[in-house]
Design an enzyme around this catalytic site. Structure first.
Site, PDB file in Angstrom:
ATOM      1  N   CYS A 428       0.816  -1.224   0.000  1.00  0.00           N
ATOM      2  CA  CYS A 428       0.000   0.000   0.000  1.00  0.00           C
ATOM      3  C   CYS A 428       0.848   1.273   0.000  1.00  0.00           C
ATOM      4  O   CYS A 428       0.543   2.238  -0.699  1.00  0.00           O
ATOM      5  CB  CYS A 428      -0.972   0.000   1.177  1.00  0.00           C
ATOM      6  SG  CYS A 428      -0.234  -0.383   2.773  1.00  0.00           S
ATOM      7  N   ASP A 552      -7.639   5.265  -1.318  1.00  0.00           N
ATOM      8  CA  ASP A 552      -7.222   4.028  -0.666  1.00  0.00           C
ATOM      9  C   ASP A 552      -6.471   3.124  -1.644  1.00  0.00           C
ATOM     10  O   ASP A 552      -7.044   2.651  -2.626  1.00  0.00           O
ATOM     11  CB  ASP A 552      -8.462   3.301  -0.131  1.00  0.00           C
ATOM     12  CG  ASP A 552      -8.114   2.217   0.882  1.00  0.00           C
ATOM     13  OD1 ASP A 552      -6.987   1.691   0.816  1.00  0.00           O
ATOM     14  OD2 ASP A 552      -8.969   1.907   1.733  1.00  0.00           O
ATOM     15  N   HIS A 554      -5.575   0.131  -1.190  1.00  0.00           N
ATOM     16  CA  HIS A 554      -5.834  -1.285  -0.927  1.00  0.00           C
ATOM     17  C   HIS A 554      -6.859  -1.887  -1.888  1.00  0.00           C
ATOM     18  O   HIS A 554      -7.153  -3.084  -1.806  1.00  0.00           O
ATOM     19  CB  HIS A 554      -6.317  -1.471   0.517  1.00  0.00           C
ATOM     20  CG  HIS A 554      -5.344  -0.975   1.537  1.00  0.00           C
ATOM     21  ND1 HIS A 554      -5.386   0.307   2.022  1.00  0.00           N
ATOM     22  CD2 HIS A 554      -4.291  -1.573   2.143  1.00  0.00           C
ATOM     23  CE1 HIS A 554      -4.411   0.477   2.906  1.00  0.00           C
ATOM     24  NE2 HIS A 554      -3.726  -0.652   3.001  1.00  0.00           N
TER      25      HIS A 554
END
Length: 595
Positions: A428, A552, A554
């Site tokens: 990440c 994000d 992820h």
């Protein structure tokens, strides 16, 4: 952008105001950048007795800049059908000499705009019957409004050129004049339509009836994830040029003559090269096909003329080259139109410094950000499944109260499992770093490619931060490592902001807001076992609540904008998003002060 009309109905588009404040006329703040009195030119489109003013230039630059730029000829850099349409007066200048209006031929009644630094207001006048009259019908329009009436057409072609003894300028001029005669055809591949000058069957047909222009363009873009933040909401249609070889039927050119050949034996230097045409037009959807053909011919001629001008400069500085000047298109942040530049073949940002500086001055852009570097060039050929650009734009103002401070410019969204690389569960921070580097690329600060995970690891090993066993591993990195890589690969400084726990994140909103106002770069945040990218913050003084705009890394799915937004992979988060028992370090990349 503003719209002035004589003998036209007054028009105040929903959401827009009658022109008053300069901020409404000039969203990029360019007028405010002109600190002293100056005059300049206005550029716009005249259609249906209405003048749509799109942009301006100023001509108070020094003599060195005037050697690089012909201010009256800046319309060559604009899409075809945009012409010089008036005069701009900034500050307390001397009275306008009426002779300056004589060079303006798009309208019989050129426009004069007066801008005051003290009041930040614009006044508009038409030059009629050798005197100035106040323009009462004067409104502001947005890009959304413009897109309802106009469309971009991008015409591309490649022509082989053969020169003798360095007469490349003569060959370019001959090609331009041949095209200017109108002996070309235009092919629109999307719906396989051909357009010719003497096509009597369709000369009265409106272009919106023959070209692939959809009323649901915005909706179709969102469904296919093809939102192009380089052209904004404006549709763009692609076309190709066909050279006409045969003559007109039953015309004087069809009269047959006996061929005459003259054979001269001599030695000469021959050079073969390719002329790459990449021309833009901004056309109204209600014009007829015959008018469209003429506009497209003009766009090609402008393109070649830009290449001629640059080639003339280039030939004085370098030896004869097989690489002709290169055409690039730009759309500076906050600018409502595309701008075309011809740069020397194989150019670098270093050898275009003086020209770019002159462009900044002529167009009233500040000299602290790059606008016309190679990295700033727009990417008009957006493909399906390409990495998304600025996914947050679709929700930037949704559900937000209070003061908003957000990222400036463009970035690409990097997340898990892209590039056929499995980094699920550990990459990440690497992806957040890639997003940050994409920002520097798309703003023109660097030309380096987005580094792979291995490249990032190699960088950290090379500077002694990690052991050699780190390369090829699945070890995490944090905000400190991100700052090291930025410093090493891009020579970028970064500040580290620390939060002892999730509760303290709300306290740091003012510092993050200041970062977005002054630097405008994405912020990488690492804490606990997760890393994210912060794109903006908001704070409501009445409720005392703040929010964070989070990208994000992820996410593991395809480049589907709807999924990313609807599932919250990009969205506004409250303070509860941060864990109360975890500490956080934020990497705040700094913006170089350069152009």
């Amino acid at each position: 952008m503003c719209r002035c009309g004589r003998n036209a109905k007054r028009r105040t588009p929903a959401g827009d105001a009658i022109v008053g404040e300069a901020a409404e006329v000039d969203r990029a703040g360019r007028l405010k950048n002109t600190k002293t009195a100056a005059t300049g030119y206005l550029y716009g489109i005249m259609y249906n007795d209405t003048l749509v003013v799109l942009t301006f230039s100023i001509n108070d630059c020094d003599s060195e800049d005037k050697n690089l730029i012909d201010y009256m000829a800046l319309q060559l850099n604009l899409p075809a059908d945009i012409y010089c349409c008036g005069i701009l007066q900034i500050g307390e200048c001397e009275n306008i000499n009426p002779d300056v209006f004589k060079d303006i031929d798009i309208t019989d009644n050129p426009l004069l705009l007066k801008y005051s630094h003290s009041t930040l207001k614009v006044q508009a006048y038409f030059y009629m019957h050798q005197k100035l009259e106040v323009a009462n019908d004067f409104t502001v329009i947005s890009e959304d409004d413009l897109s309802q009436q106009f469309v971009y057409i991008r015409l591309q072609a490649t022509l082989p050129l053969v020169t003798q003894d360095g007469n490349i300028l003569e060959v370019l001029e001959e090609s331009r004049k041949n095209i200017a005669s109108g002996k070309i055809g235009i092919h629109f591949p999307t719906n396989n339509v051909y357009l010719f000058r003497a096509d009597n069957d369709s000369k009265d047909t409106l272009i919106k009836d023959i070209l692939p222009v959809s009323k649901d363009y915005d909706k179709s873009l969102k469904k296919s994830n093809q939102i192009n933040y380089y052209t904004g909401v404006m549709n763009i249609i692609y076309a190709h040029m066909l050279l006409k070889i045969s003559g007109e039927k039953n015309s004087e050119e069809s009269v047959k003559y006996a061929p005459v050949l003259q054979h001269i034996k001599k030695s000469f230097n021959s050079l073969e090269c390719s002329l790459h045409i990449d021309a833009l037009s901004l056309v109204n959807l209600n014009i007829k096909s015959a008018e469209l053909h003429a506009i497209l011919v003009e766009s090609i001629c402008r393109n070649i003329r830009l290449i001629e001008i640059q080639q003339e400069i280039q030939s004085k500085e370098t030896e004869l080259s097989t690489k002709l000047p290169e055409i690039l298109h730009f759309k500076p942040q906050g600018c409502g139109h595309l701008f075309t530049v011809a740069y020397p073949g194989n150019f670098s940002n270093d050898n275009t410094t003086e020209y770019r500086k002159a462009l900044h001055k002529a167009l009233a852009f500040d000299l602290t950000r790059p606008y016309f570097r190679r990295g700033n060039a727009v990417k008009l050929d957006t493909q399906t499944n390409e990495i998304l650009i600025n996914p947050h734009e679709a929700l930037l103002h949704k559900g937000v109260t209070g003061k908003l401070n957000a990222i400036y410019g463009l970035y690409s969204y990097h997340h898990y499992m892209q590039d056929d690389f499995d980094d699920n569960g550990w990459g990440c921070a690497y992806r957040s770093l890639q997003t940050i580097i994409s920002w520097y690329r798309l703003q023109g600060y660097t030309d380096i490619s987005i580094p792979t995970h291995r490249k990032i690891q190699q960088c950290l090993v090379d500077i002694g931060d990690k052991p050699s066993a780190f390369i090829g591993s699945k070890q995490w990195i944090g905000s400190t490592e991100v700052s090291f890589v930025l410093s090493t690969l891009l020579n970028i400084d970064a500040k580290i902001l620390h939060a002892a726990d999730g509760e303290e994140m709300s306290v740091l909103i003012p510092q993050l807001a200041n970062h977005f106002d002054t630097q405008g770069t994405p912020v990488m945040i690492g804490g606990g076992v997760l890393a994210h990218t912060i794109l903006g913050v908001t704070f409501d003084e009445h409720s005392g609540e703040g929010k964070f705009l989070i990208l994000d890394p992820h996410y593991t799915g395809a480049e589907n904008l709807s999924t990313i937004l609807n599932k919250g992979w990009c969205g506004w988060k409250t303070k509860d998003f941060w864990k109360k028992d975890a500490f956080y370090n934020m990497c705040l990349p700094q913006r170089p002060i350069t152009f």
